[in-house]
Design a protein around this motif. Structure first.
Motif, PDB file in Angstrom:
ATOM      1  N   MET A 127     -38.808 -29.436  21.078  1.00 15.14           N
ATOM      2  CA  MET A 127     -38.898 -30.068  19.755  1.00 15.14           C
ATOM      3  C   MET A 127     -38.994 -31.587  19.918  1.00 15.14           C
ATOM      4  SD  MET A 127     -36.242 -29.861  16.525  1.00 15.14           S
ATOM      5  CE  MET A 127     -36.371 -28.081  16.420  1.00 15.14           C
ATOM      6  N   LYS A 128     -39.913 -32.200  19.191  1.00 15.82           N
ATOM      7  CA  LYS A 128     -40.109 -33.649  19.294  1.00 15.82           C
ATOM      8  C   LYS A 128     -38.881 -34.411  18.815  1.00 15.82           C
ATOM      9  CE  LYS A 128     -43.160 -35.607  16.573  1.00 15.82           C
ATOM     10  NZ  LYS A 128     -44.457 -36.096  16.040  1.00 15.82           N
ATOM     11  N   LYS A 129     -38.485 -35.425  19.573  1.00  8.30           N
ATOM     12  CA  LYS A 129     -37.324 -36.234  19.223  1.00  8.30           C
ATOM     13  C   LYS A 129     -37.752 -37.440  18.390  1.00  8.30           C
ATOM     14  CE  LYS A 129     -34.257 -36.988  22.353  1.00  8.30           C
ATOM     15  NZ  LYS A 129     -33.605 -37.486  23.585  1.00  8.30           N
ATOM     16  N   LEU A 130     -37.066 -37.676  17.271  1.00  6.51           N
ATOM     17  CA  LEU A 130     -37.299 -38.831  16.421  1.00  6.51           C
ATOM     18  C   LEU A 130     -36.024 -39.655  16.331  1.00  6.51           C
ATOM     19  CD1 LEU A 130     -39.322 -37.175  13.498  1.00  6.51           C
ATOM     20  CD2 LEU A 130     -40.192 -38.217  15.603  1.00  6.51           C
ATOM     21  N   VAL A 131     -36.157 -40.903  15.917  1.00  6.18           N
ATOM     22  CA  VAL A 131     -35.018 -41.808  15.812  1.00  6.18           C
ATOM     23  C   VAL A 131     -34.960 -42.391  14.404  1.00  6.18           C
ATOM     24  CG1 VAL A 131     -33.921 -43.908  16.686  1.00  6.18           C
ATOM     25  CG2 VAL A 131     -35.131 -42.392  18.266  1.00  6.18           C
ATOM     26  N   LEU A 132     -33.773 -42.299  13.788  1.00  8.92           N
ATOM     27  CA  LEU A 132     -33.532 -42.892  12.476  1.00  8.92           C
ATOM     28  C   LEU A 132     -32.690 -44.144  12.661  1.00  8.92           C
ATOM     29  CD1 LEU A 132     -33.593 -42.832   9.359  1.00  8.92           C
ATOM     30  CD2 LEU A 132     -31.562 -41.367   9.449  1.00  8.92           C
ATOM     31  N   LEU A 133     -33.174 -45.266  12.158  1.00 11.29           N
ATOM     32  CA  LEU A 133     -32.489 -46.557  12.279  1.00 11.29           C
ATOM     33  C   LEU A 133     -32.123 -47.035  10.884  1.00 11.29           C
ATOM     34  CD1 LEU A 133     -35.275 -47.864  14.618  1.00 11.29           C
ATOM     35  CD2 LEU A 133     -33.000 -47.180  15.409  1.00 11.29           C
ATOM     36  N   ILE A 134     -30.863 -47.379  10.668  1.00 11.56           N
ATOM     37  CA  ILE A 134     -30.410 -47.771   9.333  1.00 11.56           C
ATOM     38  C   ILE A 134     -29.650 -49.091   9.405  1.00 11.56           C
ATOM     39  CG2 ILE A 134     -29.123 -47.122   7.275  1.00 11.56           C
ATOM     40  CD1 ILE A 134     -29.422 -44.237   7.988  1.00 11.56           C
ATOM     41  N   ASP A 135     -30.025 -50.011   8.531  1.00 15.17           N
ATOM     42  CA  ASP A 135     -29.339 -51.291   8.366  1.00 15.17           C
ATOM     43  C   ASP A 135     -28.704 -51.287   6.974  1.00 15.17           C
ATOM     44  OD1 ASP A 135     -28.466 -53.872   8.058  1.00 15.17           O
ATOM     45  OD2 ASP A 135     -30.411 -54.822   8.401  1.00 15.17           O
ATOM     46  N   PHE A 136     -27.376 -51.122   6.936  1.00 15.47           N
ATOM     47  CA  PHE A 136     -26.655 -51.143   5.670  1.00 15.47           C
ATOM     48  C   PHE A 136     -26.398 -52.601   5.288  1.00 15.47           C
ATOM     49  CE2 PHE A 136     -25.447 -47.016   7.500  1.00 15.47           C
ATOM     50  CZ  PHE A 136     -25.757 -46.171   6.447  1.00 15.47           C
ATOM     51  N   GLY A 137     -27.168 -53.119   4.349  1.00 16.51           N
ATOM     52  CA  GLY A 137     -27.034 -54.503   3.929  1.00 16.51           C
ATOM     53  C   GLY A 137     -26.181 -54.634   2.683  1.00 16.51           C
ATOM     54  N   SER A 138     -25.849 -55.864   2.333  1.00 14.46           N
ATOM     55  CA  SER A 138     -25.025 -56.106   1.156  1.00 14.46           C
ATOM     56  C   SER A 138     -25.747 -55.714  -0.125  1.00 14.46           C
ATOM     57  CB  SER A 138     -24.630 -57.582   1.091  1.00 14.46           C
ATOM     58  OG  SER A 138     -23.848 -57.935   2.192  1.00 14.46           O
ATOM     59  N   THR A 139     -27.068 -55.903  -0.170  1.00 15.39           N
ATOM     60  CA  THR A 139     -27.850 -55.603  -1.367  1.00 15.39           C
ATOM     61  C   THR A 139     -28.686 -54.345  -1.194  1.00 15.39           C
ATOM     62  OG1 THR A 139     -28.003 -57.981  -1.796  1.00 15.39           O
ATOM     63  CG2 THR A 139     -29.455 -56.547  -3.053  1.00 15.39           C
ATOM     64  N   PHE A 140     -29.413 -54.277  -0.082  1.00 14.11           N
ATOM     65  CA  PHE A 140     -30.266 -53.113   0.171  1.00 14.11           C
ATOM     66  C   PHE A 140     -29.947 -52.498   1.528  1.00 14.11           C
ATOM     67  CE2 PHE A 140     -32.825 -55.470  -2.912  1.00 14.11           C
ATOM     68  CZ  PHE A 140     -33.208 -54.453  -3.782  1.00 14.11           C
ATOM     69  N   THR A 141     -30.132 -51.187   1.595  1.00 11.61           N
ATOM     70  CA  THR A 141     -30.044 -50.463   2.856  1.00 11.61           C
ATOM     71  C   THR A 141     -31.463 -50.100   3.284  1.00 11.61           C
ATOM     72  OG1 THR A 141     -27.820 -49.582   2.526  1.00 11.61           O
ATOM     73  CG2 THR A 141     -29.295 -48.304   3.930  1.00 11.61           C
ATOM     74  N   LYS A 142     -31.831 -50.498   4.503  1.00  8.56           N
ATOM     75  CA  LYS A 142     -33.185 -50.280   5.008  1.00  8.56           C
ATOM     76  C   LYS A 142     -33.156 -49.163   6.052  1.00  8.56           C
ATOM     77  CE  LYS A 142     -33.969 -55.253   4.494  1.00  8.56           C
ATOM     78  NZ  LYS A 142     -32.549 -55.587   4.260  1.00  8.56           N
ATOM     79  N   LEU A 143     -34.055 -48.186   5.896  1.00  7.49           N
ATOM     80  CA  LEU A 143     -34.133 -47.042   6.798  1.00  7.49           C
ATOM     81  C   LEU A 143     -35.507 -47.005   7.454  1.00  7.49           C
ATOM     82  CD1 LEU A 143     -32.681 -46.004   3.866  1.00  7.49           C
ATOM     83  CD2 LEU A 143     -32.006 -44.165   5.416  1.00  7.49           C
ATOM     84  N   THR A 144     -35.530 -46.753   8.759  1.00  7.67           N
ATOM     85  CA  THR A 144     -36.779 -46.711   9.521  1.00  7.67           C
ATOM     86  C   THR A 144     -36.784 -45.475  10.392  1.00  7.67           C
ATOM     87  OG1 THR A 144     -36.795 -49.145   9.602  1.00  7.67           O
ATOM     88  CG2 THR A 144     -38.250 -47.988  11.130  1.00  7.67           C
ATOM     89  N   LEU A 145     -37.855 -44.701  10.317  1.00  3.32           N
ATOM     90  CA  LEU A 145     -38.003 -43.498  11.132  1.00  3.32           C
ATOM     91  C   LEU A 145     -39.048 -43.772  12.210  1.00  3.32           C
ATOM     92  CD1 LEU A 145     -37.111 -40.507  11.402  1.00  3.32           C
ATOM     93  CD2 LEU A 145     -39.110 -39.907  10.003  1.00  3.32           C
ATOM     94  N   VAL A 146     -38.669 -43.539  13.472  1.00  3.65           N
ATOM     95  CA  VAL A 146     -39.506 -43.901  14.614  1.00  3.65           C
ATOM     96  C   VAL A 146     -39.734 -42.694  15.509  1.00  3.65           C
ATOM     97  CG1 VAL A 146     -39.582 -45.292  16.727  1.00  3.65           C
ATOM     98  CG2 VAL A 146     -38.771 -46.313  14.602  1.00  3.65           C
ATOM     99  N   ASP A 147     -40.949 -42.595  16.028  1.00  4.68           N
ATOM    100  CA  ASP A 147     -41.255 -41.663  17.119  1.00  4.68           C
ATOM    101  C   ASP A 147     -41.230 -42.482  18.409  1.00  4.68           C
ATOM    102  OD1 ASP A 147     -42.386 -40.080  19.086  1.00  4.68           O
ATOM    103  OD2 ASP A 147     -43.848 -39.155  17.743  1.00  4.68           O
ATOM    104  N   PRO A 148     -40.159 -42.378  19.208  1.00  4.22           N
ATOM    105  CA  PRO A 148     -40.040 -43.254  20.382  1.00  4.22           C
ATOM    106  C   PRO A 148     -41.047 -42.941  21.482  1.00  4.22           C
ATOM    107  CG  PRO A 148     -38.268 -41.630  20.363  1.00  4.22           C
ATOM    108  CD  PRO A 148     -39.006 -41.475  19.070  1.00  4.22           C
TER     109      PRO A 148
END
Length: 463
Positions: free
Chosen positions: A1-22
């Motif tokens: 199964m292909k491995k993916l990476v979820l990266l999350i930056d919990f900020g004071s105003t917005f939370t940014k999420l990024t999905l990456v295929d390494p």
């Protein structure tokens, strides 16, 4: 199964999420949600993750690694205490900022009961106690420890001063929970030792944030400890500077991050004197340096930014008359409306001017300076701080930079004094997709993928 990476930056105003295929070294999808409040953090995480997976038509059972950073709720707040302002206190500040902390206040020499009360009222996450090089002054740090022993246990205390006092300090602080001893931040005069403090500070950050309401549930999903967002940004800057075994880096660089409350500057490189007739003096500079200017911000710190700007009469005089009359009113409004978005051409010009001013002042404070002295045979120079003149790249990030109609103009520094050692004709690069924190997270596990994505996605302006 292909491995993916979820990266999350919990900020004071917005939370940014990024999905990456390494493996493919590509970003699959990004999204952001309002962070709202601590109680809603689990919901923010769940909804953001669901949106990313649905966008890629992936199920919840996908093979997913998850890495998080956070600057929510004001970041990691620290107070630094040293013996002298120019040496041990400055060393403590540099170590704290490099750990991703936000310094609320600093104190030097002997603390007073009134200052102890101020510290308690500010409710820092941690107090960093330094003072004296090894073998140096012992009395001051012991005096300060006597007072700091009264701090409530929820405030962590990191001791990083004269190690000859640690036996005495252990007795003074005996029984106080949440106290950590580590190596002296300045073991010898003018010699900086920031790494041990940074490691302890990040342990304290993790312990603190895990007990914050709402974080504990999401922390259970991550594959590594949560780190402060500035630490992730600095990791990305280090990767961009150094490269990897197979991908060349950009060389020595500076990152300018303008926010609503602060302007942060990161630099990667030693910045040592470049000529034979230039001699370094003062506290040595860290290879990874971060400065945070709490009076330079686009919204909540707009009025203090204007006050700093008024000290530079040359820059104010360059303003059109109409802008001078409306600047004070505009800054006051921005301070009380942190989510304000300019609607008119005039308001956008004011934001542009404020951003350019914040950049110029913050870079000037971050960079080193050089003074001239004449001898009978030649002219010599003495350098304090980092020489950034040969740093080849400036990377800009933050909303006001990304949305600027002419971001390259934000980095013009004609009004700065010539003795400040600023970059000369650098390459300007914009982090237009807010990727630095995400790729900083990714770089700790997949550096090749992180660097490939950054070099592909960052926008070069003056090529």
């Amino acid at each position: 199964m292909k491995k993916l990476v979820l990266l999350i930056d919990f900020g004071s105003t917005f939370t940014k999420l990024t999905l990456v295929d390494p493996n493919a070294m590509t970003i699959l999808h990004t999204t952001q949600l309002p962070t709202s409040n601590q109680a809603g953090l689990q919901l923010c995480y769940t909804e953001g993750k669901k949106a990313l997976l649905q966008a890629q038509k992936l199920s919840e059972q996908v093979n997913l690694e998850e890495y998080f950073c956070s600057s929510a709720w004001g970041g990691f707040k620290m107070i630094a205490i040293g013996l002298t302002k120019s040496l041990t206190l400055e060393a403590a500040k540099r170590a704290a900022l490099g750990a991703g902390s936000r310094i609320l206040q600093t104190y030097c020499y002997r603390l007073t009961p009134a200052q102890l009360k101020d510290i308690q009222q500010q409710k820092p996450d941690v107090v960093l106690l330094s003072g004296g090089s090894n073998g140096g002054n012992q009395e001051i740090i012991c005096h300060n420890a006597q007072l700091l022993a009264q701090l409530p246990p929820q405030i962590a205390l990191i001791v990083a001063g004269n190690e000859d006092t640690y036996g005495t300090l252990a007795s003074i602080l005996q029984g106080r929970k949440n106290t950590y001893f580590t190596e002296n931040v300045m073991p010898e005069v003018n010699k900086l030792n920031p790494i041990p403090v940074r490691k302890i500070a990040q342990e304290v950050f993790l312990e603190k944030i895990i007990h914050s309401k709402g974080i504990q549930q999401v922390a259970a999903h991550t594959n590594a400890p949560i780190i402060p967002t500035p630490t992730a940004v600095l990791a990305a800057a280090k990767l961009l500077k150094e490269g990897t075994k197979t991908i060349k880096g950009l060389g020595e660089l500076v990152v300018v991050d303008i926010g609503g409350a602060t302007t942060d500057i990161h630099s990667v490189g030693y910045g040592l004197p470049q000529a034979e007739n230039v001699f370094f003096e003062g506290l040595e500079e860290p290879y990874l340096k971060r400065t945070v200017e709490g009076d330079l911000g686009m919204r909540s710190s707009a009025v203090s930014l204007l006050e700093s700007l008024l000290e530079n009469s040359q820059q104010i005089q360059s303003l059109p008359a109409w802008k001078q009359s409306s600047l004070q009113e505009a800054c006051t409004y921005r301070r009380s409306h942190p989510n304000y978005v300019p609607q008119t051409q005039e308001e956008r010009q004011i934001d542009q001017f404020l951003a350019q001013s914040a950049t110029a002042i913050a870079l000037k404070r971050h960079a080193g300076k050089r003074r001239k002295e004449y001898t009978p045979n030649r002219t010599i120079y003495y350098q304090q701080g980092k020489d950034l003149q040969h740093f080849q790249t400036i990377i800009g990030t933050g909303g006001v930079i990304i949305h600027s109609p002419s971001p390259e103009d934000l980095f013009k520094s004609d009004s700065l004094s010539t003795d400040t050692l600023l970059p000369v004709a650098p390459q300007i690069i914009i982090d237009q997709d807010y990727l630095l924190s995400a790729m900083g997270l990714l770089s700790q596990h997949y550096p090749e993928a992180a660097l490939t994505i950054l070099k592909k996605k960052l926008c070069r302006l003056n090529t």
